[in-house]
Design a protein around this motif. Structure first.
Motif, mmCIF file in Angstrom:
data_model
loop_
_atom_site.group_PDB
_atom_site.id
_atom_site.type_symbol
_atom_site.label_atom_id
_atom_site.label_comp_id
_atom_site.label_asym_id
_atom_site.label_seq_id
_atom_site.Cartn_x
_atom_site.Cartn_y
_atom_site.Cartn_z
ATOM 1 N N ILE A 1 -42.402 35.319 24.837
ATOM 2 C CA ILE A 1 -43.157 35.346 23.757
ATOM 3 C C ILE A 1 -43.698 34.060 23.512
ATOM 4 N N LEU A 2 -45.009 33.972 23.458
ATOM 5 C CA LEU A 2 -45.915 32.576 23.304
ATOM 6 C C LEU A 2 -45.887 32.283 21.863
ATOM 7 N N PRO A 3 -45.940 31.080 21.623
ATOM 8 C CA PRO A 3 -45.895 30.631 20.406
ATOM 9 C C PRO A 3 -47.321 31.302 19.407
ATOM 10 N N ASN A 4 -46.786 31.678 18.364
ATOM 11 C CA ASN A 4 -47.735 31.995 17.633
ATOM 12 C C ASN A 4 -47.833 31.899 16.088
ATOM 13 N N ASP A 5 -47.269 30.777 15.722
ATOM 14 C CA ASP A 5 -47.171 30.323 14.314
ATOM 15 C C ASP A 5 -47.004 28.912 14.324
ATOM 16 N N PRO A 6 -47.809 28.276 13.416
ATOM 17 C CA PRO A 6 -47.748 26.781 13.311
ATOM 18 C C PRO A 6 -46.243 26.301 13.128
ATOM 19 N N GLN A 7 -45.563 27.166 12.657
ATOM 20 C CA GLN A 7 -43.812 26.678 12.524
ATOM 21 C C GLN A 7 -43.135 26.940 13.719
ATOM 22 N N TRP A 8 -43.847 27.632 14.895
ATOM 23 C CA TRP A 8 -42.954 28.106 16.064
ATOM 24 C C TRP A 8 -41.940 27.169 16.566
ATOM 25 N N ASP A 9 -42.201 25.896 16.741
ATOM 26 C CA ASP A 9 -41.143 25.157 17.269
ATOM 27 C C ASP A 9 -39.845 25.015 16.328
ATOM 28 N N ARG A 10 -40.001 25.110 14.908
ATOM 29 C CA ARG A 10 -38.894 25.082 14.054
ATOM 30 C C ARG A 10 -38.290 26.381 14.236
ATOM 31 N N LEU A 11 -38.884 27.682 14.090
ATOM 32 C CA LEU A 11 -38.432 28.882 14.126
ATOM 33 C C LEU A 11 -37.677 29.146 15.324
ATOM 34 N N HIS A 12 -38.330 28.753 16.488
ATOM 35 C CA HIS A 12 -37.670 28.999 17.900
ATOM 36 C C HIS A 12 -36.392 28.134 18.019
ATOM 37 N N ALA A 13 -36.218 26.934 17.489
ATOM 38 C CA ALA A 13 -34.947 26.329 17.682
ATOM 39 C C ALA A 13 -33.994 26.888 16.715
ATOM 40 N N LEU A 14 -34.432 27.408 15.654
ATOM 41 C CA LEU A 14 -33.475 27.853 14.810
ATOM 42 C C LEU A 14 -32.935 29.208 15.272
ATOM 43 N N ALA A 15 -33.814 29.952 15.691
ATOM 44 C CA ALA A 15 -33.703 31.266 16.368
ATOM 45 C C ALA A 15 -32.480 31.208 17.354
#
Length: 100
Positions: free
Chosen positions: A31-45
């Motif tokens: 799933i390609l990054p699609n949110d300005p906060q993606w790095d943060r969201l991806h790391a938390l998830a």
């Protein structure tokens, strides 16, 4: 929470969002990054999976701007979120939704 009503539906939506932010579909497609906060969201998830040996509540606690202190620390919500996320990861999204 204050009214004592079920939080299962909201916990399921949160678990689905968390699962999405893990960055791979069930078939393994990225799933390609699609949110300005993606790095943060991806790391938390990614840190909220059972495989990561970190509690699923890492997602809730890591997003105080979304969940606030009340929801992120509520044992009722944490339990419902953990149950929904575990079910989604174990049985898949479609089954997880149907079982809710």
């Amino acid at each position: 929470l204050a009214a004592g009503r079920s939080v299962d539906g909201m916990a399921l939506v949160s678990a689905l969002w968390c699962r999405y932010c893990q960055g791979k579909t069930e078939s393994g497609k990225e799933i390609l990054p699609n949110d300005p906060q993606w790095d943060r969201l991806h790391a938390l998830a990614s840190s909220s999976t059972k495989e990561a040996s970190v509690s699923p509540k890492a997602w809730l606690e890591g997003l105080p701007d979304v969940y606030g202190a009340t929801v992120a620390t509520s044992p009722v919500f944490i339990q419902a979120f953990d149950k929904a996320l575990t079910r989604i990861q174990k049985d898949g999204v479609e089954t997880g939704i149907k079982k809710n």
